[in-house]
Design a protein around this motif. Structure first.
Motif, mmCIF file in Angstrom:
data_model
loop_
_atom_site.group_PDB
_atom_site.id
_atom_site.type_symbol
_atom_site.label_atom_id
_atom_site.label_comp_id
_atom_site.label_asym_id
_atom_site.label_seq_id
_atom_site.Cartn_x
_atom_site.Cartn_y
_atom_site.Cartn_z
ATOM 1 N N ASP A 59 21.934 4.584 -2.278
ATOM 2 C CA ASP A 59 21.775 5.628 -1.263
ATOM 3 C C ASP A 59 20.371 6.222 -1.428
ATOM 4 O OD1 ASP A 59 21.823 7.816 0.355
ATOM 5 O OD2 ASP A 59 23.382 8.894 -0.754
ATOM 6 N N LEU A 60 19.543 6.095 -0.414
ATOM 7 C CA LEU A 60 18.141 6.518 -0.545
ATOM 8 C C LEU A 60 17.890 7.888 0.082
ATOM 9 C CD1 LEU A 60 16.479 3.075 0.350
ATOM 10 C CD2 LEU A 60 16.942 4.001 -1.925
ATOM 11 N N SER A 61 18.983 8.593 0.443
ATOM 12 C CA SER A 61 18.802 9.813 1.242
ATOM 13 C C SER A 61 18.101 10.946 0.494
ATOM 14 C CB SER A 61 20.151 10.297 1.776
ATOM 15 O OG SER A 61 21.015 10.540 0.697
ATOM 16 N N SER A 62 18.012 10.858 -0.839
ATOM 17 C CA SER A 62 17.363 11.965 -1.557
ATOM 18 C C SER A 62 15.892 11.675 -1.864
ATOM 19 C CB SER A 62 18.126 12.252 -2.848
ATOM 20 O OG SER A 62 18.061 11.115 -3.680
ATOM 21 N N TYR A 63 15.355 10.590 -1.337
ATOM 22 C CA TYR A 63 13.954 10.243 -1.639
ATOM 23 C C TYR A 63 13.063 10.542 -0.435
ATOM 24 C CZ TYR A 63 16.020 7.944 -5.611
ATOM 25 O OH TYR A 63 16.724 7.702 -6.761
ATOM 26 N N ASN A 64 12.000 11.308 -0.677
ATOM 27 C CA ASN A 64 11.077 11.572 0.432
ATOM 28 C C ASN A 64 9.827 10.684 0.360
ATOM 29 O OD1 ASN A 64 10.262 13.008 -1.829
ATOM 30 N ND2 ASN A 64 9.118 14.494 -0.620
ATOM 31 N N GLN A 90 13.785 13.283 7.263
ATOM 32 C CA GLN A 90 12.751 13.301 8.306
ATOM 33 C C GLN A 90 11.333 13.323 7.739
ATOM 34 O OE1 GLN A 90 13.395 12.140 11.220
ATOM 35 N NE2 GLN A 90 12.650 13.821 12.515
ATOM 36 N N ASP A 91 11.152 13.979 6.578
ATOM 37 C CA ASP A 91 9.783 14.121 6.055
ATOM 38 C C ASP A 91 9.384 12.955 5.139
ATOM 39 O OD1 ASP A 91 11.493 14.655 3.970
ATOM 40 O OD2 ASP A 91 10.296 16.297 3.155
ATOM 41 N N ALA A 92 10.155 11.863 5.185
ATOM 42 C CA ALA A 92 9.878 10.770 4.229
ATOM 43 C C ALA A 92 8.670 9.940 4.654
ATOM 44 C CB ALA A 92 11.107 9.870 4.115
ATOM 45 N N LEU A 93 7.988 9.433 3.629
ATOM 46 C CA LEU A 93 6.872 8.502 3.849
ATOM 47 C C LEU A 93 7.259 7.169 3.217
ATOM 48 C CD1 LEU A 93 3.746 8.566 4.789
ATOM 49 C CD2 LEU A 93 3.293 8.456 2.336
ATOM 50 N N VAL A 94 7.059 6.092 3.966
ATOM 51 C CA VAL A 94 7.365 4.752 3.447
ATOM 52 C C VAL A 94 6.056 3.995 3.290
ATOM 53 C CG1 VAL A 94 8.511 2.550 3.944
ATOM 54 C CG2 VAL A 94 9.630 4.703 4.556
ATOM 55 N N ILE A 95 5.868 3.399 2.120
ATOM 56 C CA ILE A 95 4.653 2.603 1.908
ATOM 57 C C ILE A 95 5.049 1.162 1.642
ATOM 58 C CG2 ILE A 95 2.666 2.248 0.401
ATOM 59 C CD1 ILE A 95 2.529 5.247 0.136
ATOM 60 N N SER A 96 4.507 0.284 2.453
ATOM 61 C CA SER A 96 4.820 -1.132 2.294
ATOM 62 C C SER A 96 3.572 -1.871 1.820
ATOM 63 C CB SER A 96 5.296 -1.699 3.631
ATOM 64 O OG SER A 96 5.531 -3.075 3.490
ATOM 65 N N CYS A 97 3.731 -2.660 0.769
ATOM 66 C CA CYS A 97 2.605 -3.415 0.217
ATOM 67 C C CYS A 97 2.510 -4.776 0.899
ATOM 68 C CB CYS A 97 2.797 -3.647 -1.274
ATOM 69 S SG CYS A 97 2.898 -2.147 -2.229
ATOM 70 N N ARG A 98 1.324 -5.098 1.304
ATOM 71 C CA ARG A 98 0.966 -6.415 1.859
ATOM 72 C C ARG A 98 1.551 -6.701 3.241
ATOM 73 N NH1 ARG A 98 0.988 -11.806 -1.756
ATOM 74 N NH2 ARG A 98 -0.157 -10.336 -3.064
ATOM 75 N N PHE A 99 2.855 -6.414 3.437
ATOM 76 C CA PHE A 99 3.489 -6.789 4.702
ATOM 77 C C PHE A 99 3.811 -5.545 5.533
ATOM 78 C CE2 PHE A 99 4.805 -9.792 1.376
ATOM 79 C CZ PHE A 99 4.219 -10.947 1.883
ATOM 80 N N PRO A 100 3.255 -5.440 6.754
ATOM 81 C CA PRO A 100 3.591 -4.281 7.593
ATOM 82 C C PRO A 100 4.995 -4.411 8.181
ATOM 83 C CG PRO A 100 2.062 -5.743 8.742
ATOM 84 C CD PRO A 100 2.273 -6.339 7.378
ATOM 85 N N PHE A 101 5.590 -3.264 8.510
ATOM 86 C CA PHE A 101 6.885 -3.294 9.199
ATOM 87 C C PHE A 101 6.658 -3.698 10.654
ATOM 88 C CE2 PHE A 101 8.409 -0.857 5.674
ATOM 89 C CZ PHE A 101 9.764 -1.134 5.621
#
Ligand SMILES: C[S@@+](CC[C@H](N)C(=O)[O-])C[C@H]1O[C@@H](n2cnc3c(N)ncnc32)[C@H](O)[C@@H]1O
Length: 212
Positions: free
Chosen positions: A140-145, A167-178
């Motif tokens: 469950d990833l709901s507690s990670y911003n 809502q305030d979460a930032l996702v960082i993807s290495c090498r491959f964009p979403f």
């Protein structure tokens, strides 16, 4: 004509292989290659049996530049960070030294043990760094911003993050964009490039495109 072909065959008789390799040599070569593949997969992909084939990602550590690019995109951020597929923990340690409370989800028990031992020897408390031996698809990833991932982000991962992250979460993807996600920013270039996405912007962008 036939004579000349025979002559050529005679001349090159020493160059062209005249016989097939001995069956025992072939069998031994096959066995050695299979064994090497087995060893490689034991180290890089244990615990993967239950994960569908198209979601399997083997171990490949982030380069130094890639890790620095991740840290650039995390500048100004704080709070909890999850690394999905933490490997030997290098992104987790980098983020923890910048003040994040980090969890590394990793399915490979050898890598989890290695990352935990590094945390132990560096005397990093578990309040700052935790390595969990778990399939992140079941976490469950709901507690990670903040979320970092060096995976191949497809629609399935996108759906999970959109469903669970605040809502305030930032996702960082290495090498491959979403695919189909609007980028907030990117850092670096080539194989070390990393991409940042704000979940609230992604959600509103997708809502707008759905309405069209
Ligand atoms: C490309 S490596 C990235 C390692 C690390 N994040 C880094 O940047 O150096 C991907 C990692 O994800 C792990 N992994 C893949 N699928 C996973 C899953 N479903 N749950 C947990 N870990 C997974 C692999 O074992 C591998 O260590």
């Amino acid at each position: 004509m036939e004579d000349s072909i025979e002559l050529i065959i005679q001349d090159y008789g020493g160059v062209f292989p005249t016989s097939r390799p001995h069956p025992i040599v072939s069998a031994c070569t096959g066995a050695v290659l299979t064994g090497l593949y087995g060893l490689w997969s034991v180290f890089t992909m244990p615990g993967f049996r239950k994960i569908p084939r198209h979601l399997k990602v083997p171990y490949l550590p982030s380069s130094k530049d890639q890790a620095q690019n991740v840290m650039k995109l995390l500048q100004g951020r704080r709070g909890r960070l999850a690394d999905l597929g933490a490997g030997d923990g290098r992104l987790v340690f980098a983020a923890s030294s910048a003040g994040f409370q980090c969890t590394g989800f990793e399915i490979n028990s050898i890598l989890v043990a290695y990352a935990r031992s590094k945390a132990y020897w560096r005397r990093i408390p578990s309040s700052q760094v935790t390595f969990v031996k778990k399939d992140f698809w079941k976490a469950d990833l709901s507690s990670y911003n903040n979320v970092t991932a060096f995976l191949v982000p497809g629609e399935v991962l996108g759906e999970k993050l959109l469903k669970e992250l605040p809502q305030d979460a930032l996702v960082i993807s290495c090498r491959f964009p979403f695919p189909n996600w609007p980028q907030k920013s990117a850092a670096g270039s080539g194989l070390d490039q990393t991409f940042a996405y704000e979940i609230n912007s992604v959600r509103s962008h997708l809502r707008k495109t759905e309405m069209k």
